[in-house]
Design a protein around this motif. Structure first.
Motif, PDB file in Angstrom:
ATOM      1  N   ASP A 261       2.167  -0.537  -6.998  1.00 17.92           N
ATOM      2  CA  ASP A 261       2.155  -0.765  -5.556  1.00 17.92           C
ATOM      3  C   ASP A 261       1.677   0.468  -4.800  1.00 17.92           C
ATOM      4  N   TYR A 262       1.985   1.644  -5.308  1.00 23.45           N
ATOM      5  CA  TYR A 262       1.548   2.864  -4.621  1.00 23.45           C
ATOM      6  C   TYR A 262       0.030   3.003  -4.674  1.00 23.45           C
ATOM      7  N   TYR A 263      -0.566   2.655  -5.803  1.00 24.97           N
ATOM      8  CA  TYR A 263      -2.032   2.709  -5.897  1.00 24.97           C
ATOM      9  C   TYR A 263      -2.668   1.662  -4.979  1.00 24.97           C
ATOM     10  N   ARG A 264      -2.050   0.486  -4.937  1.00 21.75           N
ATOM     11  CA  ARG A 264      -2.579  -0.546  -4.050  1.00 21.75           C
ATOM     12  C   ARG A 264      -2.501  -0.097  -2.600  1.00 21.75           C
ATOM     13  N   GLY A 265      -1.377   0.544  -2.243  1.00 21.71           N
ATOM     14  CA  GLY A 265      -1.237   1.039  -0.883  1.00 21.71           C
ATOM     15  C   GLY A 265      -2.254   2.112  -0.550  1.00 21.71           C
ATOM     16  N   TYR A 266      -2.490   3.009  -1.496  1.00 23.15           N
ATOM     17  CA  TYR A 266      -3.473   4.076  -1.289  1.00 23.15           C
ATOM     18  C   TYR A 266      -4.867   3.482  -1.080  1.00 23.15           C
ATOM     19  N   LEU A 267      -5.245   2.546  -1.942  1.00 25.22           N
ATOM     20  CA  LEU A 267      -6.576   1.940  -1.829  1.00 25.22           C
ATOM     21  C   LEU A 267      -6.691   1.089  -0.568  1.00 25.22           C
ATOM     22  N   LEU A 270      -7.563   2.968   2.380  1.00 25.51           N
ATOM     23  CA  LEU A 270      -8.976   3.329   2.429  1.00 25.51           C
ATOM     24  C   LEU A 270      -9.876   2.116   2.661  1.00 25.51           C
ATOM     25  N   GLY A 271      -9.249   0.939   2.816  1.00 24.13           N
ATOM     26  CA  GLY A 271     -10.035  -0.275   3.029  1.00 24.13           C
ATOM     27  C   GLY A 271     -10.573  -0.859   1.741  1.00 24.13           C
ATOM     28  N   LEU A 272      -9.919  -0.519   0.605  1.00 24.43           N
ATOM     29  CA  LEU A 272     -10.377  -0.983  -0.705  1.00 24.43           C
ATOM     30  C   LEU A 272      -9.325  -1.888  -1.324  1.00 24.43           C
ATOM     31  N   THR A 273      -9.759  -2.723  -2.274  1.00 26.43           N
ATOM     32  CA  THR A 273      -8.832  -3.597  -2.984  1.00 26.43           C
ATOM     33  C   THR A 273      -9.087  -3.489  -4.477  1.00 26.43           C
ATOM     34  N   LEU A 274      -8.102  -3.997  -5.255  1.00 28.48           N
ATOM     35  CA  LEU A 274      -8.257  -4.013  -6.709  1.00 28.48           C
ATOM     36  C   LEU A 274      -8.989  -5.259  -7.176  1.00 28.48           C
ATOM     37  N   GLY A 275      -9.189  -6.243  -6.307  1.00 29.42           N
ATOM     38  CA  GLY A 275      -9.879  -7.468  -6.699  1.00 29.42           C
ATOM     39  C   GLY A 275     -11.376  -7.274  -6.651  1.00 29.42           C
ATOM     40  N   CYS A 276     -11.944  -6.837  -7.760  1.00 26.18           N
ATOM     41  CA  CYS A 276     -13.378  -6.524  -7.760  1.00 26.18           C
ATOM     42  C   CYS A 276     -14.233  -7.768  -7.541  1.00 26.18           C
TER      43      CYS A 276
END
Length: 862
Positions: A261-267, A270-276
């Motif tokens: 969750d912390y990585y998701r929050g960081y991204l 920045l306006g980024l997501t993990l769903g490529c």
């Protein structure tokens, strides 16, 4: 005293006895309390309050029916007594009849508006029933009576919050904080109240005020939860769009580098997501570079390296996945495949993972022990294990078994290899072989509870119920009536669902229904268990987690465990059993008849009875042997008056029962097609045709080509057309609904043939078409020919669908059923489910026979 009714007034001596009776009940001195009540009633037999208190005492002494009757009599004797109504409410609350209990408390408050005990109980009941308007009023009253109690302020704020009035909740908290003086340092309760205030401000969208309050109280150490401070601060800064947000999230990542969750929050900051899949190439590249940066800075963290695999693709994915897999294989992590199988949605990634694993196998198998670059020999073993999982996941069962056999030749004493071989055989349709492999694994470590549970589970999957009970009994209480009873008391959903499915597959509908209903009872208990937290959480000021609890409880029936156990585990077995009993009442009658058992089944049943009797005998001896000073012994076990579920099958209205079970799922699992199919099946049998049409319309919205929908479109039109006359009120609406599902101008035969043309390669669709053909009275030969097309190479036939087709052939009494079974046995070579009855009996005996190739103890391994 003049305000007390004459029928309630007691002389001083009896009045003192009544006060003593109340004290004796509160201290649970029940026998003395009963004697005291009898003393009063001897002189004043129509004293309602004493009559109620005697009934309450009797209910706690195990004489419930007698006690409840006395309480009702006492209420009738004195309808204006708050004590009588309070006691009656306690009786209803004990029976978990919360609505009636609240009515009683409401009556009690009419005659004693400021009784703290009644008000507190009423507030808890209102929260349990989600009557938030009344809860606000009750909490207001409690605060007016005792404004000095801190919990009453917090409770009122929570009541406003639950009722959706956040502004009033904020005002209450501000007034509460203004009254505080001399708060001690590191006061956890005050800290929780402040965090709740900040949460409330965040919910209201007042992020600046929330952040200011957080920073002030964090610096003064009023808030003691440092992790919560960091999480809330990072979240608030992100919502405010502050430049400090990135640093706040980075601090959290460094605090716990394995929290996704912390990585998701960081991204996200920045306006980024993990769903490529949804990200542009530029954003995916940037997100990947961020994760690689974290992986470099925190080399021991696996989370950023695993998340990077989700985003990467092509050669970049190959570069990242190779060290990730090799590291897991070298360390011998059994769950490595479970970790990365989520990547298999991308076929290109599947291929790359396979190539990396094959290269690793070649590397580890050729490594020489004397070389400087030698690796641990277990790395080769875990590589074989990984490859077997890979092939089995992709449906390549023969390849998986070949690799597992090589691994077992290498190391025959690794339980994971035997376990996964059992899983492969189970997936391939060899349930008895799977059970035998799990037993091999269990015997490698007889003290491992997990291996024992898995072996019992696979026996249940194979329908070997009695033998599974024997295994489960190794780790359950020895003084329990049976292993199953102990596991049910411990709310083991795994056991309840698996045994219910086993009975259902064996055609034992009564025991199956009983276990399915036990699953429903477990979730009823979950709902009831929240009752005590309504008071406890407010007393202990654990408000934030309490709010999360209420949200979780509101969606309890949407929990995956409930969905699986109550519906999806066996194609809505619970509801369909009720429907089947309604369609064919002889099922219930047959359940009471003595079943014809094979010799093996008779022998197993005899052994199980002897084992159960031994457990009971040991339980009787246990109290005396355990502790001579313990005079309480064991609590009496409640007798099960319906051990085989016969009474459940013979219930007066099974459709009403099915409706009540479906009701929560229709609200919380509204995207589950099986829920709406089951809803239709029940509604149409209850002649609720509009409700049935709405259920089918919902299925059509989710999947217009679903095979079960195709069947029911036809049957529904037939049902409505056969009505002597449509309902006067809903007739036009019903006609329109049927026309939308299946237009009148299309004949049923044409509709069915067109569906077959669209789905000629789907075995499930072929079965649906055949079922419709039977409804349309098509000649049996044509139905059989249609079903046999599922065996063509172009049709996607799996074992589950093949068994369904075989069962349908038996249902229509087709003479070609054995032919279909034989051809399925040839098609699925590893499967045993298509064997004849005699062959299955032999396999069953082999599965429960003690294996000779596995040592009885680990110490016996040379």
């Amino acid at each position: 005293m003049s305000d007390i009714p004459a029928a309630r007034a007691l002389p001083p001596k009896e009045s003192t006895l009544f006060k003593e009776l109340l004290t004796l009940y509160e201290t649970r001195q029940l026998k003395k309390g009963l004697k005291t009540a009898d003393q009063i009633l001897k002189k004043f037999p129509k004293h309602g309050e004493t009559t109620c208190m005697k009934g309450l005492v009797l209910t706690h002494m195990g004489r419930r029916e007698e006690g409840v009757d006395l309480v009702r009599k006492g209420v009738q004797l004195d309808l204006s007594s708050h004590i009588c109504w309070h006691v009656y409410g306690l009786i209803h609350k004990g029976e978990k009849n919360y609505k009636e209990a609240l009515k009683c408390y409401t009556q009690a408050l009419r005659y004693d508006k400021e009784n703290l005990n009644i008000l507190r109980d009423a507030a808890q009941l209102q929260t349990q029933l989600r009557i938030f308007d009344g809860l606000v009023e009750t909490r207001h009253t409690l605060l007016k009576i005792r404004p000095a109690m801190r919990q009453h302020w917090i409770a009122l704020a929570v009541a406003y919050h639950l009722n959706g009035n956040l502004a009033e909740a904020k005002k209450v908290l501000e007034m509460y904080e203004a009254t505080l003086k001399n708060v001690p340092d590191y006061d956890v309760e005050h800290s929780e109240a402040l965090l709740y205030h900040i949460r409330l401000l965040e919910d209201m969208g007042e992020f600046n005020e929330a952040l200011t309050m957080l920073d002030v109280n964090a610096k003064s150490r009023a808030i003691v939860d440092r992790t919560a401070i960091m999480e809330v601060r990072a979240r608030l800064l992100s919502k405010l769009g502050s430049d400090e947000a990135e640093h706040a999230w980075r601090v959290l990542v460094e605090h716990n580098a394995e929290c996704y969750d912390y990585y998701r929050g960081y991204l996200s900051n920045l306006g980024l997501t993990l769903g490529c899949q949804d990200a542009t190439d530029a954003s995916a590249s940037k997100a990947l570079s961020v994760l690689q940066e974290f992986a470099t800075q925190i080399p021991r963290a696996t989370a950023p390296r695993r998340l990077a695999l989700t985003i990467a693709s092509g050669d970049q994915f190959r570069e990242l996945v190779k060290p990730y897999i090799l590291s897991g294989l070298t360390k011998g992590i059994p769950s490595l495949f479970s970790d990365i199988k989520g990547l298999y949605q991308d076929q290109a990634k599947q291929q790359i993972i396979e190539e990396v694993a094959l290269a690793a196998r070649d590397q580890f198998s050729s490594a020489e022990p004397s070389s400087s670059a030698s690796t641990d020999p277990t790395s080769y073993l875990w590589t074989l294990y990984f490859l077997a999982q890979h092939h089995s996941y992709l449906g390549r069962h023969p390849q998986a078994l070949g690799i597992l056999n090589s691994a077992l030749d290498h190391t025959p004493t690794l339980p994971e290899l035997h376990m996964f071989k059992g899983r492969v055989l189970k997936r391939a349709g060899d349930l008895f072989g799977g059970a035998r492999c799990l037993e091999d694994a269990r015997l490698l470590d007889g003290q491992d509870r997990f291996l024992n549970t898995k072996s019992a589970k696979y026996r249940l999957r194979a329908g070997i119920v009695e033998e599974a009970h024997a295994l489960l009994g190794l780790f359950t209480k020895k003084d329990a009536p049976s292993p199953g009873a102990d596991l049910e008391d411990m709310q083991s959903l795994l056991y309840l669902v698996e045994e219910a499915d086993a009975h259902n597959r064996n055609g034992n509908f009564g025991p199956a229904l009983k276990k399915y209903m036990a699953v429903n009872k477990v979730f009823d208990d979950f709902e009831d268990d929240q009752y005590d937290f309504h008071g406890y959480s407010l007393r202990k000021f654990t408000v934030n987690i309490y709010m999360n609890l209420l949200t979780w409880e509101d969606r309890l029936r949407s929990h995956p465990a409930y969905i699986k156990s109550a519906l999806a585990a066996s194609r809505a077995s619970l509801f369909l059993i009720f429907v089947a009993v309604h369609d064919d009442p002889s099922i219930a009658t047959a359940a009471t008849a003595t079943r014809q058992l094979t010799d093996a089944q008779k022998k197993a049943k005899s052994k199980a009875k002897k084992a159960a009797q031994k457990v009971l005998d040991d339980a009787k001896k246990a109290p005396a042997q355990a502790n001579n000073n313990d005079d309480k012994g064991l609590e009496p076990v409640a007798k099960d008056d319906d051990p085989d579920g016969t009474k459940l099958l013979q219930c007066a209205d099974p459709l009403e029962k099915a409706t009540s079970l479906l009701k929560p799922l229709a609200k919380l699992a509204d995207n589950d097609i099986e829920v709406w199919i089951a809803t239709y099946d029940v509604a149409v049998r209850r002649k609720k045709y509009l409700q049935a049409s709405k259920a089918l319309a919902r299925v059509a919205a989710l999947d217009a080509e679903h095979p079960e929908l195709h069947i029911r479109r036809v049957t529904f039109r037939q049902t409505v057309s056969a009505l002597p006359e449509p309902p006067q009120v809903s007739g036009p609406i019903l006609t329109e609904a049927v026309a939308k599902l299946l237009p009148d101008e299309v004949s049923l035969e044409t509709f069915n043939s067109q569906y077959l043309q669209r789905h000629s390669t789907s075995a499930v669709a072929i079965l649906a078409v055949a079922k419709v053909m039977v409804k349309l009275q098509t000649p049996p030969e044509q139905v059989e020919e249609t079903l046999f097309t599922a065996l063509d190479g172009s049709a996607s036939l799996d074992i589950k669908t093949a068994l369904a087709i075989l069962a349908f052939l038996h249902t229509i009494k087709s003479p070609r059923a054995d032919e279909f079974r034989t051809r399925c046995g040839e098609k699925f070579e590893l499967s045993t489910v298509f064997k004849s009855a005699s062959e299955l009996a032999e396999l069953r005996e082999l599965a429960i026979k003690a294996p000779q190739s596995v040592p009885d103890k680990v110490e016996d391994i040379p």
